[in-house]
Design a protein around this motif. Structure first.
Motif, PDB file in Angstrom:
ATOM      1  N   ALA A 163       0.837  -1.208   0.000  1.00  0.00           N
ATOM      2  CA  ALA A 163       0.000   0.000   0.000  1.00  0.00           C
ATOM      3  C   ALA A 163       0.864   1.248   0.000  1.00  0.00           C
ATOM      4  O   ALA A 163       0.533   2.245  -0.669  1.00  0.00           O
ATOM      5  CB  ALA A 163      -0.929  -0.011   1.207  1.00  0.00           C
ATOM      6  N   ILE A 164       1.969   1.204   0.722  1.00  0.00           N
ATOM      7  CA  ILE A 164       2.902   2.330   0.722  1.00  0.00           C
ATOM      8  C   ILE A 164       3.464   2.528  -0.689  1.00  0.00           C
ATOM      9  O   ILE A 164       3.521   3.661  -1.200  1.00  0.00           O
ATOM     10  CB  ILE A 164       4.026   2.092   1.739  1.00  0.00           C
ATOM     11  N   GLN A 219       2.118   1.613  -3.472  1.00  0.00           N
ATOM     12  CA  GLN A 219       1.038   2.068  -4.356  1.00  0.00           C
ATOM     13  C   GLN A 219       0.797   3.576  -4.191  1.00  0.00           C
ATOM     14  O   GLN A 219       0.590   4.287  -5.171  1.00  0.00           O
ATOM     15  CB  GLN A 219      -0.228   1.267  -4.049  1.00  0.00           C
ATOM     16  N   LEU A 220       0.823   4.050  -2.951  1.00  0.00           N
ATOM     17  CA  LEU A 220       0.626   5.485  -2.728  1.00  0.00           C
ATOM     18  C   LEU A 220       1.771   6.313  -3.296  1.00  0.00           C
ATOM     19  O   LEU A 220       1.549   7.392  -3.860  1.00  0.00           O
ATOM     20  CB  LEU A 220       0.470   5.773  -1.234  1.00  0.00           C
ATOM     21  N   ILE A 221       2.992   5.832  -3.158  1.00  0.00           N
ATOM     22  CA  ILE A 221       4.130   6.564  -3.707  1.00  0.00           C
ATOM     23  C   ILE A 221       4.051   6.599  -5.232  1.00  0.00           C
ATOM     24  O   ILE A 221       4.300   7.639  -5.851  1.00  0.00           O
ATOM     25  CB  ILE A 221       5.447   5.941  -3.216  1.00  0.00           C
ATOM     26  N   LEU A 222       3.691   5.476  -5.838  1.00  0.00           N
ATOM     27  CA  LEU A 222       3.532   5.459  -7.296  1.00  0.00           C
ATOM     28  C   LEU A 222       2.401   6.379  -7.753  1.00  0.00           C
ATOM     29  O   LEU A 222       2.518   7.050  -8.785  1.00  0.00           O
ATOM     30  CB  LEU A 222       3.289   4.032  -7.775  1.00  0.00           C
ATOM     31  N   LEU A 223       1.318   6.421  -6.996  1.00  0.00           N
ATOM     32  CA  LEU A 223       0.212   7.323  -7.346  1.00  0.00           C
ATOM     33  C   LEU A 223       0.646   8.780  -7.232  1.00  0.00           C
ATOM     34  O   LEU A 223       0.291   9.608  -8.075  1.00  0.00           O
ATOM     35  CB  LEU A 223      -1.001   7.044  -6.454  1.00  0.00           C
ATOM     36  N   GLY A 224       1.430   9.080  -6.198  1.00  0.00           N
ATOM     37  CA  GLY A 224       1.946  10.441  -6.068  1.00  0.00           C
ATOM     38  C   GLY A 224       2.870  10.817  -7.208  1.00  0.00           C
ATOM     39  O   GLY A 224       2.869  11.954  -7.679  1.00  0.00           O
ATOM     40  N   TYR A 235       0.469  12.421  -1.360  1.00  0.00           N
ATOM     41  CA  TYR A 235       0.449  10.966  -1.216  1.00  0.00           C
ATOM     42  C   TYR A 235       1.696  10.436  -0.517  1.00  0.00           C
ATOM     43  O   TYR A 235       1.668   9.372   0.083  1.00  0.00           O
ATOM     44  CB  TYR A 235       0.268  10.304  -2.580  1.00  0.00           C
ATOM     45  N   PHE A 236       2.799  11.171  -0.605  1.00  0.00           N
ATOM     46  CA  PHE A 236       4.016  10.766   0.086  1.00  0.00           C
ATOM     47  C   PHE A 236       3.836  10.878   1.602  1.00  0.00           C
ATOM     48  O   PHE A 236       4.329  10.039   2.356  1.00  0.00           O
ATOM     49  CB  PHE A 236       5.211  11.599  -0.369  1.00  0.00           C
ATOM     50  N   GLU A 237       3.123  11.897   2.037  1.00  0.00           N
ATOM     51  CA  GLU A 237       2.844  12.051   3.463  1.00  0.00           C
ATOM     52  C   GLU A 237       1.892  10.961   3.953  1.00  0.00           C
ATOM     53  O   GLU A 237       2.059  10.422   5.053  1.00  0.00           O
ATOM     54  CB  GLU A 237       2.274  13.438   3.735  1.00  0.00           C
ATOM     55  N   ALA A 238       0.912  10.613   3.151  1.00  0.00           N
ATOM     56  CA  ALA A 238       0.005   9.526   3.520  1.00  0.00           C
ATOM     57  C   ALA A 238       0.759   8.199   3.588  1.00  0.00           C
ATOM     58  O   ALA A 238       0.506   7.377   4.471  1.00  0.00           O
ATOM     59  CB  ALA A 238      -1.142   9.433   2.511  1.00  0.00           C
ATOM     60  N   ALA A 239       1.705   8.000   2.680  1.00  0.00           N
ATOM     61  CA  ALA A 239       2.514   6.775   2.710  1.00  0.00           C
ATOM     62  C   ALA A 239       3.376   6.725   3.966  1.00  0.00           C
ATOM     63  O   ALA A 239       3.569   5.658   4.555  1.00  0.00           O
ATOM     64  CB  ALA A 239       3.396   6.698   1.462  1.00  0.00           C
ATOM     65  N   LEU A 240       3.878   7.857   4.406  1.00  0.00           N
ATOM     66  CA  LEU A 240       4.675   7.906   5.630  1.00  0.00           C
ATOM     67  C   LEU A 240       3.826   7.545   6.849  1.00  0.00           C
ATOM     68  O   LEU A 240       4.272   6.798   7.730  1.00  0.00           O
ATOM     69  CB  LEU A 240       5.287   9.291   5.803  1.00  0.00           C
ATOM     70  N   ILE A 241       2.598   8.017   6.897  1.00  0.00           N
ATOM     71  CA  ILE A 241       1.700   7.692   8.010  1.00  0.00           C
ATOM     72  C   ILE A 241       1.365   6.206   8.004  1.00  0.00           C
ATOM     73  O   ILE A 241       1.380   5.550   9.054  1.00  0.00           O
ATOM     74  CB  ILE A 241       0.425   8.562   7.934  1.00  0.00           C
TER      75      ILE A 241
END
Length: 94
Positions: A49-50, A52-57, A65-71
């Motif tokens: 999921a991390i 996937q979020l980084i790729l989406l960002g 999305y990078f901040e959401a991936a960090l959380i």
């Protein structure tokens, strides 16, 4: 084909591969033969999921999305530690 388009296609392809990895981890989470296998599948699912979020960002060219991936990374690490400790000792708080 321009280099930007090639990078865009590579990111979309990586998102598809990551989504397939998430499906495989979800299968192992639901079907796992033992509790440690399910904990490992949950950890793998959070890492995917991390990714996937980084790729989406990267695909959308935004930093939120990078901040959401960090959380999610922080929560995934803590949940893995807590679940592993619970499996070993059947108690979370010492």
């Amino acid at each position: 084909m321009t280099p930007q388009a090639l990078v865009g296609w590579a990111i979309v392809g990586a998102m598809h591969v990551t989504a397939f990895a998430m499906l495989l981890a979800l299968y192992r989470l639901l079907r796992g033969p033992s509790v440690p296998d399910r904990i490992l599948a949950l950890d793998t699912l959070s890492v995917a999921a991390i990714a996937q979020l980084i790729l989406l960002g990267m695909h959308l060219n935004t930093a939120i999305y990078f901040e959401a991936a960090l959380i999610i990374a922080m929560l995934g690490f803590v949940s893995t530690v807590v679940l592993s400790k619970y499996v070993l000792r059947r108690d979370i708080v010492e």
